[in-house]
Design an enzyme around this catalytic site. Structure first.
Site, PDB file in Angstrom:
ATOM      1  N   ASN A 256       0.216  -1.390   0.168  1.00 47.19           N
ATOM      2  CA  ASN A 256       0.194   0.216  -0.266  1.00 47.19           C
ATOM      3  C   ASN A 256       0.471   1.113   0.024  1.00 47.19           C
ATOM      4  O   ASN A 256       1.398   1.144   0.942  1.00 47.19           O
ATOM      5  CB  ASN A 256      -1.406  -0.252   1.125  1.00 47.19           C
ATOM      6  CG  ASN A 256      -1.602  -1.536   1.100  1.00 47.19           C
ATOM      7  OD1 ASN A 256      -2.342  -2.241   0.541  1.00 47.19           O
ATOM      8  ND2 ASN A 256      -1.266  -2.128   2.508  1.00 47.19           N
ATOM      9  N   ARG A 284      -1.027  -6.188   8.869  1.00 48.14           N
ATOM     10  CA  ARG A 284      -2.199  -5.817   8.103  1.00 48.14           C
ATOM     11  C   ARG A 284      -2.027  -5.705   6.904  1.00 48.14           C
ATOM     12  O   ARG A 284      -1.009  -5.311   6.538  1.00 48.14           O
ATOM     13  CB  ARG A 284      -2.248  -4.510   8.722  1.00 48.14           C
ATOM     14  CG  ARG A 284      -2.699  -3.201   9.993  1.00 48.14           C
ATOM     15  CD  ARG A 284      -3.840  -2.817  10.428  1.00 48.14           C
ATOM     16  NE  ARG A 284      -2.994  -1.766  11.063  1.00 48.14           N
ATOM     17  CZ  ARG A 284      -2.218  -0.949  11.771  1.00 48.14           C
ATOM     18  NH1 ARG A 284      -2.145  -0.056  11.151  1.00 48.14           N
ATOM     19  NH2 ARG A 284      -2.213  -0.354  13.091  1.00 48.14           N
ATOM     20  N   CYS A 285      -3.588  -6.192   6.418  1.00 45.53           N
ATOM     21  CA  CYS A 285      -3.251  -5.825   4.630  1.00 45.53           C
ATOM     22  C   CYS A 285      -3.564  -4.670   4.211  1.00 45.53           C
ATOM     23  O   CYS A 285      -2.875  -4.405   3.099  1.00 45.53           O
ATOM     24  CB  CYS A 285      -4.011  -7.188   4.289  1.00 45.53           C
ATOM     25  SG  CYS A 285      -5.012  -6.672   4.899  1.00 45.53           S
ATOM     26  N   THR A 286      -3.018  -3.783   4.981  1.00 48.91           N
ATOM     27  CA  THR A 286      -3.388  -2.490   4.491  1.00 48.91           C
ATOM     28  C   THR A 286      -2.282  -2.138   5.054  1.00 48.91           C
ATOM     29  O   THR A 286      -2.042  -0.696   5.253  1.00 48.91           O
ATOM     30  CB  THR A 286      -4.715  -1.883   5.396  1.00 48.91           C
ATOM     31  OG1 THR A 286      -4.545  -1.361   6.621  1.00 48.91           O
ATOM     32  CG2 THR A 286      -6.251  -2.699   4.265  1.00 48.91           C
TER      33      THR A 286
END
Length: 511
Positions: A256, A284-286
């Site tokens: 990201n 986190r994936c974010t």
């Protein structure tokens, strides 16, 4: 005594063929739970059980199913502190963040309570007289849900709550290293009055889960697969479901980007980068992957950011800290590999790298007994570096520079992920140009890359997912299928596109 948990299928404990010890990553000698692992046959049986239970559950009126969802929310709220404590103990997430994660379940339930009365279809006008057209949302049947452990209770609720609300049954396979938290959430769902078999929980390793899912898809007992995890595994899940003409809801990894424009509030940008880069230890994936900072503010920003990272509090997740340990030993091993991607042309501006130890402390913290790692910021990242192109799940953030917004957008899209993104600017035109050009499913302006809300669509594109969305009303399309109905009460056969009244205009008319 060590807590022992096993799979639950149809309301009954299921057989185990192996065991797995879920440990506390802050004190790895502590076993949180001994998990009985099931095999592929148990997973396939759970899907058959769910199929049998789903028929009756679908007959329950949607507003009543909504009230069950409301009860889940109230139960989670009443048990919030204990559930958050279990999350902190099992995966090392700071307690304040764990409480926020639990709150997200409550928010999700609050939203979908109302959707039980809003599973709207439409009445559509027909092109012929004495004929009515309708659309209806029907449940898909059985959803197999496979979730990661970095958000062991919030992310599963994004699947479970809308799936159940829509009249589906679910077989849920959580991550082994977060099994105790998942089992606690399952018990709260069951206490809300769900009939046996409507929600089943199966603990299994990846190979047995995949084999069980393949068998269930072959038997026709699964109509939807929800998967949160790595892009590599998501690709395999997508291939498997595609072979069986079913679709998967894939929420995968992220690289990201955060763009820092020349007019950015740098203090605010540093705060956002610190939280999104190193909150939950960057797991986190974010989480923030690369900061793309304008060359005119590069030096000032990096100085401020390096200072903030060096001063960040890392330590016991039960305390007030930015980050605790990594989730599990396998993630620590992978992070060690990511650190080898740092090259001679890079500059580590954050201080030490690697594991926090007595010989390499973070301030006074020695990380004794836990999987604690130094937060790492790498400046001078290039567009062909692995550390720029690939997800580095853990406390590692890269920095590169740009001269024009078009260049920044190009850099942001280059790795091929498309989950979350961020831009810091006071210029509305720059914000909207970024929104238009970025491939990510989510865009933040003057905010971090992390921080989804329960009533917005969540999901990514490219390596981050297949365009499916979770949360809010948009997820209903994952767990329902549209049915069209026409009702002709004319007493005769009216053929569409053929028996249609034709009103002839005078197209030669001129005023």
């Amino acid at each position: 005594m060590i807590r022992k948990i096993v799979s639950v299928v149809g309301g009954k404990d299921a057989a185990s063929t192996a065991t797995y010890d879920s440990t506390n990553p802050a004190r790895t000698h502590e076993v949180v739970a001994r998990v009985g692992l099931a095999d592929a046959a148990v997973f396939a049986d759970a899907c058959r059980t769910a199929k049998g239970a789903q028929r009756e559950w679908a007959k329950v009126p949607a507003p009543v199913r909504g009230r069950v969802v409301a009860s889940i929310g109230r139960l989670v709220e009443a048990n919030a502190e204990e559930l958050a404590r279990q999350v902190t103990e099992e995966i090392g997430k700071p307690y304040a963040e764990a409480l926020g994660e639990v709150r997200e379940i409550v928010d999700t339930c609050d939203f979908f309570l109302g959707e039980g009365r809003r599973l709207y279809g439409q009445t559509v006008p027909s092109e012929m007289p004495d004929k009515n057209l309708f659309t209806f949302r029907n449940p898909i049947g059985v959803a197999a849900v496979i979730t990661a452990g970095n958000f062991p209770v919030a992310v599963p609720s994004w699947y479970l709550v809308p799936a159940l609300l829509c009249g589906n049954a679910v077989v849920w396979k959580p991550a082994e290293y977060a099994a105790a938290s998942a089992h606690a959430l399952y018990r709260l769902f069951a206490a809300a009055g769900l009939p046996d078999g409507v929600l089943n929980i199966v603990f299994a390793d990846g190979a047995q889960t995949f084999a069980g899912l393949e068998a269930a898809l072959g038997e026709g007992t699964v109509q939807k697969v929800g998967f949160t995890g790595s892009s590599e595994v998501g690709r395999k899940i997508g291939e498997l479901t595609g072979r069986h003409l079913q679709s998967a809801c894939l929420e995968l990894g992220g690289k990201n980007p955060m763009v820092i424009m020349p007019d950015a509030d740098l203090d605010l940008a540093v705060e956002g980068a610190l939280f999104s880069g190193f909150g939950t230890a960057g797991q986190r994936c974010t989480s923030l992957g690369t900061i793309i900072v304008h060359e005119s503010v590069h030096e000032e920003f990096t100085e401020r950011f390096a200072r903030a990272v060096q001063n960040a509090k890392i330590g016991d997740p039960a305390q007030d800290v930015l980050a605790g340990p990594l989730l599990d030993q396998k993630f620590a091993d992978r992070f060690e590999e990511y650190l080898t991607w740092i090259q001679p042309h890079h500059q580590v501006i954050s201080g030490s790298t690697g594991k926090i130890t007595k010989d390499a402390p973070h301030h006074e913290f020695t990380g004794e007994g836990g999987l604690y790692y130094h937060p790492v910021v790498v400046d001078g990242v290039r567009r062909d570096d692995r550390v720029f192109l690939e997800e580095t799940f853990g406390p590692l953030v890269g920095i590169t520079t740009f001269s024009t917004l078009d260049e920044a957008i190009d850099l942001a899209n280059l790795p091929g992920y498309g989950l979350s993104s961020s831009i810091y600017t006071t210029d509305p035109s720059a914000a909207f140009r970024f929104r238009e050009g970025i491939s990510a499913g989510m865009v933040s302006v003057n905010n971090s890359t992390s921080g989804a809300e329960a009533h917005l669509p969540f999901g990514g594109n490219g390596k981050s997912g297949n365009g499916s969305r979770q949360s809010g009303m948009w997820v209903l399309d994952q767990f329902t299928r549209w049915q069209a109905m026409n009702w002709d009460h004319s007493g005769k056969l009216q053929k569409a596109q053929m028996d249609v009244a034709d009103i002839t205009p005078d197209l030669e008319f001129r005023i």
